[in-house]
Design a protein around this motif. Structure first.
Motif, PDB file in Angstrom:
ATOM      1  N   CYS A   1       4.498 -74.479   0.711  1.00 44.36           N
ATOM      2  CA  CYS A   1       5.469 -73.619   0.032  1.00 44.36           C
ATOM      3  C   CYS A   1       5.566 -72.309   0.804  1.00 44.36           C
ATOM      4  CB  CYS A   1       5.047 -73.379  -1.423  1.00 44.36           C
ATOM      5  SG  CYS A   1       6.385 -72.721  -2.456  1.00 44.36           S
ATOM      6  N   LYS A   2       6.485 -72.260   1.761  1.00 48.38           N
ATOM      7  CA  LYS A   2       6.623 -71.099   2.632  1.00 48.38           C
ATOM      8  C   LYS A   2       7.989 -71.144   3.304  1.00 48.38           C
ATOM      9  CE  LYS A   2       4.784 -73.430   6.720  1.00 48.38           C
ATOM     10  NZ  LYS A   2       3.826 -73.369   7.847  1.00 48.38           N
ATOM     11  N   ILE A   3       8.379 -70.042   3.949  1.00 48.55           N
ATOM     12  CA  ILE A   3       9.578 -70.045   4.785  1.00 48.55           C
ATOM     13  C   ILE A   3       9.287 -70.913   6.005  1.00 48.55           C
ATOM     14  CG2 ILE A   3      11.179 -68.621   6.115  1.00 48.55           C
ATOM     15  CD1 ILE A   3      11.267 -68.174   3.073  1.00 48.55           C
ATOM     16  N   PRO A   4      10.204 -71.771   6.417  1.00 51.70           N
ATOM     17  CA  PRO A   4       9.929 -72.661   7.554  1.00 51.70           C
ATOM     18  C   PRO A   4       9.491 -71.901   8.801  1.00 51.70           C
ATOM     19  CG  PRO A   4      11.932 -73.340   6.429  1.00 51.70           C
ATOM     20  CD  PRO A   4      11.522 -72.033   5.812  1.00 51.70           C
TER      21      PRO A   4
ATOM     22  N   ALA B   1      14.413 -63.282   5.655  1.00 52.51           N
ATOM     23  CA  ALA B   1      15.682 -63.909   5.259  1.00 52.51           C
ATOM     24  C   ALA B   1      15.550 -64.755   4.005  1.00 52.51           C
ATOM     25  CB  ALA B   1      16.205 -64.771   6.409  1.00 52.51           C
ATOM     26  N   GLY B   2      14.318 -64.924   3.505  1.00 53.22           N
ATOM     27  CA  GLY B   2      14.145 -65.811   2.357  1.00 53.22           C
ATOM     28  C   GLY B   2      13.172 -65.283   1.339  1.00 53.22           C
ATOM     29  N   ALA B   3      12.920 -66.117   0.331  1.00 55.15           N
ATOM     30  CA  ALA B   3      11.983 -65.791  -0.740  1.00 55.15           C
ATOM     31  C   ALA B   3      11.321 -67.076  -1.205  1.00 55.15           C
ATOM     32  CB  ALA B   3      12.695 -65.102  -1.906  1.00 55.15           C
ATOM     33  N   VAL B   4      10.066 -66.961  -1.616  1.00 52.28           N
ATOM     34  CA  VAL B   4       9.306 -68.106  -2.106  1.00 52.28           C
ATOM     35  C   VAL B   4       8.809 -67.788  -3.507  1.00 52.28           C
ATOM     36  CG1 VAL B   4       7.236 -69.503  -1.781  1.00 52.28           C
ATOM     37  CG2 VAL B   4       8.598 -68.814   0.203  1.00 52.28           C
TER      38      VAL B   4
END
Length: 646
Positions: A456-459, A466-469
């Motif tokens: 469960c992480k940004i690739p 650029a993202g959120a988890v």
């Protein structure tokens, strides 16, 4: 746990994969039952060739009941180191453990074995409590033999070892038979039985018909008659069940045909009442399994059986019931003060003489506690027959109720995600790995690689800004990536996964979502998984920051790929080059294509773009300074001039 196979929310359901889809508001029910798993994570080499992936039924199983379900004496303890297992005498040869093995999609982690030897009907409440709020597709129940005092009947009519004459023993037997028959005939006991079944449906079953399907079947087993058809001239009529510890002749009862017939009749009456008083009260959701027919030719005192009518020879399998002389694989015994069965055999043993120190039995060969409590219970072979009948009943109910292997329908729905680009720069390539661009489906596929590896992480290699988890109990994981233009790509896995089957299932179902729901557009969808209490996946595109996660900054969104941007006017055949192009998007200044927007690296392009340093969140606001090229840049990069950038 709530009574659903899958919290309720409203979604837009796409009913056809076309550009002009009809959109309906539907309420769908999703499963968010958290359960963590561990194990080796497998990797997937290829994607499925078909997008139609079925979820089988059943996938969860709870077994309740008494010793006929716990399997006392049949094989070995299911968990020899667990005192609770040993106290309840749960054995691996029991019909629930064998039936579980016949239900291919019920694994150990979703099989709940709470049957407990010696329990009466009132004990079902405690078993339900120990289930811990779980609900199941299949529930089996075998109960009431102890309520009807079957053990009393066996001790009085078969193993009466007291030195009284046969007439006195027969009188004791008749009294026990009469008492048992009176209890069976009493409506009060059947009202109690019905109340326990109602509690099972209330607390353990899935009773709402989600997706117009019934989800839980309660399979109630009867009991098997102990004796073959009695005959006054058969091998048992003038003999007694062997008692290994007998010191004098005449211990035990002569197995007269009428006594055996009456014992068989008690069993038949119980089976008939279960069907007429219990099953008939809810015929759509309860199935009765006649285990008795499976014991034909395998009972005590079968007609024509003269050499071993009691099935006591080593490894004998001609008789599927245990007797005092039956060799068992286990001997250890953890007493249960709440067991009606044990209390009855404890009373039976009380008259046997003991050594003065009370440590050991005085009589050589006296059966141990497990042997005593196991008499007149099915051996592993008998439970195997019952397991097969349970499987047949489950399969038939599934067919009758529309469970043909298909899952609850995959649901796709449209979203208001704006300006989904044709291609997205997933890795900018400024430092480190080279630039990578992907289609909208491809961006979600990169998220898929993460969740299907139980991470469960940004690739990797992508800008984490650029993202959120967002994570939750049981391994719940949601990963989102913001995209220039005001949208975000996301994927959700509602629990941890492990093992090759669960990982493969993740790859298959998320691929189906990407290809049949998302389809490179402003769409999303959900799909249940094959894992018991099905693992749930959701993926697609939605408005930026619409998910329940930390805010994704406008400063760090994944950029649109404009490599192949083309003119929005003209034929694209080159006149702009001859007329000259200026500005970021090379607006033609003269000629037939004056005002034509020419894309960088297109056939119209002849000059590199200026270093404009524009940004969506500062230059594309409604109140932005309107440079001559700003509108065009904002339209191409940010979806236009908008208040969302102010």
């Amino acid at each position: 746990m709530i009574d659903v196979p899958f919290p309720t929310f409203t979604v837009d359901l796409l009913v056809a994969p076309s550009a002009k889809m009809a959109v309906f508001k539907v309420a769908v029910v999703l499963s968010f039952v958290a359960s963590a798993f561990c194990g080796t994570i497998a990797t997937r080499q290829t994607d499925p060739q078909t997008q139609d992936i079925n979820t089988p039924w059943p996938i969860t199983y709870i077994a309740l009941g008494d010793s006929f379900a716990a399997g006392i004496g049949a094989g070995k303890y299911v968990t020899p180191t667990d005192d609770e297992v040993k106290r309840c005498k749960r054995f691996d040869g029991s019909y629930p453990t064998q039936a579980k093995a016949l239900l291919p999609h019920v694994d150990d982690s979703h099989f709940t074995f709470q049957a407990c030897s010696g329990d009466v009907l009132s004990g079902i409440d405690a078993q339900i409590t120990k289930v811990g709020g779980k609900r199941a597709h299949v529930i089996t129940l075998s109960i009431s033999g102890n309520d009807f005092k079957f053990a009393d009947v066996v001790s009085a009519c078969v193993y009466n070892y007291l030195p009284a004459g046969d007439a006195a023993k027969e009188a004791d037997c008749n009294a026990a038979l009469k008492k048992s028959a009176a209890i069976i005939a009493d409506d009060a006991i059947w009202n109690t039985y019905k109340q326990k079944v109602d509690k099972i449906f209330s607390d353990v079953a899935i009773t709402k018909d989600w997706f117009n399907l019934k989800w839980t079947v309660l399979v109630i087993t009867g009991y098997a008659k102990f004796f073959g058809v009695p005959d006054n001239n058969d091998a048992c009529s003038k003999t007694r069940f062997p008692m290994p510890f007998a010191l004098i002749p005449g211990q035990g009862n002569i197995m007269k045909a009428n006594i055996r017939a009456t014992m068989n009749t008690l069993v038949e009456t119980v089976n008939q009442n279960i069907q007429s008083k219990i099953v008939a009260s809810n015929p759509d959701r309860i199935r009765f399994v006649d285990i008795d027919s499976g014991f034909e030719t395998h009972r005590f005192c079968e007609k024509g059986e003269t050499k071993d009518p009691f099935g006591l020879k080593e490894q004998a399998n001609n008789v599927w019931f245990t007797a005092l002389g039956t060799a068992l694989e286990e001997s250890s015994f953890v007493p249960d003060s709440n067991s009606a069965l044990e209390q009855e055999w404890k009373a039976w043993s009380s008259g046997l003489p003991k050594k003065t120190n009370g440590d050991d039995d005085l009589i050589p060969g006296l059966p141990n506690e497990l042997q005593k409590n196991s008499v007149f219970h099915p051996k592993t072979a008998g439970h195997k027959s019952t397991a097969g009948k349970v499987k047949d009943a489950v399969d038939l109910w599934a067919k009758q109720n529309g469970h043909n292997g298909a899952p609850p329908p995959q649901v796709c729905f449209g979203t208001d995600a704006p300006n989904i680009p044709n291609r997205i720069i997933s890795i900018p390539g400024l430092i480190g790995p080279p630039q990578e661009t992907v289609e909208p489906n491809g961006l979600i596929a990169k998220l898929r690689e993460v969740v299907c590896s139980n991470q469960c992480k940004i690739p990797d290699n992508m800008d984490t800004r650029a993202g959120a988890v967002a994570t939750g109990d049981g391994g719940r994981c949601e990963i989102s990536l913001g995209v220039q233009g005001g949208s975000e790509a996301y994927i959700l896995r509602d629990r941890s996964i492990s093992g090759a089957d669960q990982v493969q299932d993740c790859w298959d179902r998320t691929w189906a979502l990407i290809t049949t729901c998302v389809n490179n557009g402003a769409n999303e969808g959900w799909r249940g998984g094959v894992d018991p209490n099905p693992a749930f996946y959701q993926a697609g595109y939605r408005k930026l920051n619409a998910g329940k996660h930390a805010t994704i900054s406008q400063d760090h969104l994944l950029q649109k790929d404009l490599t192949n941007f083309q003119s929005v006017c003209g034929k694209g055949d080159g006149p702009c080059q001859s007329n000259g192009c200026q500005g970021v998007w090379y607006i033609c200044q003269a000629g037939d294509y004056k005002g034509c927007y020419c894309g960088r690296d297109s056939r119209f392009s002849m000059l590199p773009g200026p270093d404009h340093k524009l940004q969506c969140h500062t230059d594309c606001c409604n109140t932005a300074t309107n440079n001559w090229y700003t509108n065009d840049w904002c339209a191409a990069n940010c979806g236009g001039i908008s208040s969302q950038f102010c």
